[in-house]
Motif scaffolding. Structure first.
Motif, PDB file in Angstrom:
ATOM      1  N   PRO A   1       0.830  -1.220   0.000  1.00 50.73           N
ATOM      2  CA  PRO A   1       0.000   0.000   0.000  1.00 50.73           C
ATOM      3  C   PRO A   1       0.854   1.255   0.000  1.00 50.73           C
ATOM      4  O   PRO A   1       1.875   1.340   0.688  1.00 50.73           O
ATOM      5  CB  PRO A   1      -0.797  -0.126   1.311  1.00 50.73           C
ATOM      6  N   GLU A   2       0.449   2.218  -0.788  1.00 51.93           N
ATOM      7  CA  GLU A   2       1.144   3.507  -0.851  1.00 51.93           C
ATOM      8  C   GLU A   2       0.613   4.416   0.262  1.00 51.93           C
ATOM      9  O   GLU A   2      -0.581   4.725   0.286  1.00 51.93           O
ATOM     10  CB  GLU A   2       0.923   4.174  -2.208  1.00 51.93           C
ATOM     11  N   PRO A   3       1.456   4.838   1.187  1.00 48.63           N
ATOM     12  CA  PRO A   3       0.957   5.664   2.298  1.00 48.63           C
ATOM     13  C   PRO A   3       0.544   7.055   1.849  1.00 48.63           C
ATOM     14  O   PRO A   3       1.141   7.636   0.931  1.00 48.63           O
ATOM     15  CB  PRO A   3       2.155   5.723   3.257  1.00 48.63           C
ATOM     16  N   LEU A   4      -0.480   7.586   2.500  1.00 54.20           N
ATOM     17  CA  LEU A   4      -0.865   8.980   2.281  1.00 54.20           C
ATOM     18  C   LEU A   4       0.214   9.899   2.852  1.00 54.20           C
ATOM     19  O   LEU A   4       1.032   9.470   3.676  1.00 54.20           O
ATOM     20  CB  LEU A   4      -2.208   9.255   2.965  1.00 54.20           C
ATOM     21  N   PRO A   5       0.251  11.162   2.434  1.00 48.48           N
ATOM     22  CA  PRO A   5       1.316  12.065   2.894  1.00 48.48           C
ATOM     23  C   PRO A   5       1.457  12.142   4.417  1.00 48.48           C
ATOM     24  O   PRO A   5       2.572  12.082   4.943  1.00 48.48           O
ATOM     25  CB  PRO A   5       0.906  13.421   2.289  1.00 48.48           C
ATOM     26  N   ASP A   6       0.336  12.257   5.142  1.00 47.74           N
ATOM     27  CA  ASP A   6       0.406  12.328   6.609  1.00 47.74           C
ATOM     28  C   ASP A   6       0.933  11.037   7.209  1.00 47.74           C
ATOM     29  O   ASP A   6       1.640  11.041   8.221  1.00 47.74           O
ATOM     30  CB  ASP A   6      -0.977  12.638   7.195  1.00 47.74           C
ATOM     31  N   SER A   7       0.571   9.941   6.575  1.00 51.13           N
ATOM     32  CA  SER A   7       1.043   8.640   7.053  1.00 51.13           C
ATOM     33  C   SER A   7       2.528   8.474   6.782  1.00 51.13           C
ATOM     34  O   SER A   7       3.291   8.017   7.646  1.00 51.13           O
ATOM     35  CB  SER A   7       0.252   7.528   6.375  1.00 51.13           C
ATOM     36  N   ALA A   8       2.969   8.860   5.600  1.00 51.74           N
ATOM     37  CA  ALA A   8       4.388   8.757   5.250  1.00 51.74           C
ATOM     38  C   ALA A   8       5.234   9.655   6.136  1.00 51.74           C
ATOM     39  O   ALA A   8       6.365   9.311   6.492  1.00 51.74           O
ATOM     40  CB  ALA A   8       4.592   9.120   3.782  1.00 51.74           C
ATOM     41  N   ALA A   9       4.680  10.807   6.514  1.00 57.20           N
ATOM     42  CA  ALA A   9       5.403  11.733   7.392  1.00 57.20           C
ATOM     43  C   ALA A   9       5.304  11.327   8.856  1.00 57.20           C
ATOM     44  O   ALA A   9       5.947  11.934   9.711  1.00 57.20           O
ATOM     45  CB  ALA A   9       4.843  13.145   7.220  1.00 57.20           C
ATOM     46  N   VAL A  10       4.510  10.304   9.132  1.00 58.49           N
ATOM     47  CA  VAL A  10       4.286   9.801  10.504  1.00 58.49           C
ATOM     48  C   VAL A  10       3.935  10.985  11.414  1.00 58.49           C
ATOM     49  O   VAL A  10       4.700  11.373  12.294  1.00 58.49           O
ATOM     50  CB  VAL A  10       5.514   9.026  11.040  1.00 58.49           C
ATOM     51  N   VAL A  11       2.753  11.536  11.186  1.00 58.06           N
ATOM     52  CA  VAL A  11       2.359  12.763  11.882  1.00 58.06           C
ATOM     53  C   VAL A  11       2.307  12.592  13.401  1.00 58.06           C
ATOM     54  O   VAL A  11       2.391  13.565  14.141  1.00 58.06           O
ATOM     55  CB  VAL A  11       1.001  13.276  11.364  1.00 58.06           C
ATOM     56  N   GLY A  12       2.180  11.356  13.851  1.00 60.72           N
ATOM     57  CA  GLY A  12       2.172  11.123  15.295  1.00 60.72           C
ATOM     58  C   GLY A  12       3.552  11.092  15.906  1.00 60.72           C
ATOM     59  O   GLY A  12       3.692  11.000  17.123  1.00 60.72           O
ATOM     60  N   GLY A  13       4.562  11.146  15.055  1.00 60.55           N
ATOM     61  CA  GLY A  13       5.929  11.126  15.566  1.00 60.55           C
ATOM     62  C   GLY A  13       6.509   9.740  15.731  1.00 60.55           C
ATOM     63  O   GLY A  13       7.667   9.578  16.104  1.00 60.55           O
TER      64      GLY A  13
END
Length: 441
Positions: free
Chosen positions: A254-266
């Motif tokens: 699966p291709e991650p969405l931008p927020d997922s790829a950036a790991v917005v949760g840290g």
């Protein structure tokens, strides 16, 4: 009342020995039940017995606390009795610290539903850490204080009492003619060397204690190192290992969405503990299917490629296990459950949502009202990467506000039903309403 008087009539030494013996047996039982409960691989084999075993562990812990309370009025006198024995005083302080630490952390874990998750996490770390240190120490203490070793020590002390005087002392007691002074001096010096060689720097009992300690360190040390390394690493290093060694073969990834790829949760803070009621399954995109059916207007089934085309969102949430540990700020990406239900068209007669695991054993359910929560997700990625098989991938349910036994791993089927369904652990004694902070499990 009579039993209380009988207890008080006993000599101080007898009461002390009785408390020591009771505590030793309770510690043995606590160790056995605690170790069995901590082995994730046999949770399924234990089934409902796991709940019974957990209750037994709690009762034994309460009994241990009662023993501490019984000993409390005796501490001052006991401390005075051993005032000249430094080793015994050190042992007493260490053992009391262990027992009190176990008791406090155990009570917190027992009452976890009334405690904040962060406190539960700390209590579990303390409880486990004291177990890693305390159980080997108790084993060593039992060996070093065994009757056989004490007998060896008494025999060595008795032999020392009846041992003939050292050669140098014997030679000094015998008058030596003046003509042989030089020869006598040489003989005395030689005998002194032999006597020094015979005087062992360590007794047999001390040597056996040393051997027992070394064996315990060698046996427990590597496992303790692995535990402490994982427990102190809050960066989710074990998760990276699960991803690297994933046994699933799901293509395309699966291709991650931008927020997922950036790991917005840290990035996940903490490490997951692996629990399963079956052998951990592996999946291939060639055969994997996902379905929603039951009381819906538009039932559907997807293969892997079709499933990846469903609209996904990203959320950050914590993950709480009913055994006390938590992993914080996980970045999940997947399909909101509410979105899937709306697309399927839930019929008016449906009251519950039932979830099926791909292990073909585990099931659970939520009421339709519970399932409408905005943060309940059919997750495909965690921290921007495919969810590995050991963490429930390729697809798992995430119910952040409930304990993790509701977050079904290896999710492959959703069914809308009319009658209430009790899941795998619920029929074995767990609370059906598993809200974090209010569950009665």
């Amino acid at each position: 009342m009579e039993s209380k008087r009988g207890w008080l009539k006993q000599s101080f030494g007898k009461r002390l020995n009785a408390i020591h013996s009771w505590n030793a047996w309770i510690l043995v039982l606590l160790t056995v039940t605690g170790i069995v409960l901590s082995i994730g691989a046999i949770r399924g084999d234990l089934g409902g017995w796991r709940v019974t075993l957990k209750q037994l562990h709690i009762y034994l812990g309460v009994a241990s606390i009662l023993l501490l309370m019984l000993y409390a009025p005796m501490i001052r006198k006991h401390w005075r009795q051993i005032r000249t024995r430094r080793n015994q005083r050190a042992n007493l302080v260490f053992v009391l610290a262990l027992l009190i630490g176990w008791a406090v952390s155990g009570v917190i874990l027992w009452q976890f539903r009334h405690m904040p998750p962060a406190l539960n996490n700390t209590a579990l770390f303390v409880h486990d850490g004291l177990t890693w240190v305390g159980v080997p120490y108790a084993v060593y203490h039992a060996i070093s204080r065994s009757r056989w070793l004490k007998r060896q020590q008494r025999l060595e002390q008795a032999a020392a009492v009846v041992r003939p005087p050292a050669a140098s002392e014997a030679a000094a007691a015998i008058p030596v003619p003046a003509a042989t002074d030089d020869a006598a001096a040489e003989r005395t010096a030689a005998q002194a060397v032999i006597a020094a060689l015979k005087a062992s720097p360590i007794t047999r009992a001390s040597f056996l204690r040393l051997v027992a300690g070394v064996v315990l360190v060698i046996a427990v040390g590597p496992a303790f190192y692995r535990w402490i390394k994982g427990a102190l690493d809050t960066g989710g290093s074990s998760t990276a290992e699960y991803v690297a060694n994933d046994g699933n073969r799901m293509l395309p990834a699966p291709e991650p969405l931008p927020d997922s790829a950036a790991v917005v949760g840290g990035g996940a803070k903490g490490n997951f503990r692996i629990y399963t009621v079956t052998e951990i399954p592996s999946f291939s995109s060639d055969t994997w299917k996902f379905a929603i059916s039951g009381l819906v207007d538009r039932p559907n089934a997807w293969n892997w490629e079709q499933f990846l085309k469903l609209k996904r969102t990203v959320q950050v949430s914590d993950f709480h296990c009913v055994t006390g540990w938590s992993v914080y700020k996980c970045t999940w990406e997947g399909i909101p459950l509410k979105q899937m239900l709306e697309a399927a068209g839930v019929q008016a007669s449906a009251k519950y949502v039932k979830f099926y695991s791909g292990d073909k054993v585990y099931t659970d359910a939520l009421s339709l009202e519970q399932a409408g929560g905005d943060d309940i997700m059919v997750a495909v990625l965690m921290d921007g990467k495919p969810i590995p098989q050991q963490l429930g991938g390729p697809v798992r349910l995430i119910v952040p506000q409930m304990y993790a036994y509701k977050s079904v791993k290896w999710l492959q089927g959703i069914e809308l039903i009319e009658k209430e369904h009790l899941g795998y652990w619920e029929v074995r004694g767990y609370d059906n309403d598993a809200w974090v902070g209010s569950s009665n499990t």
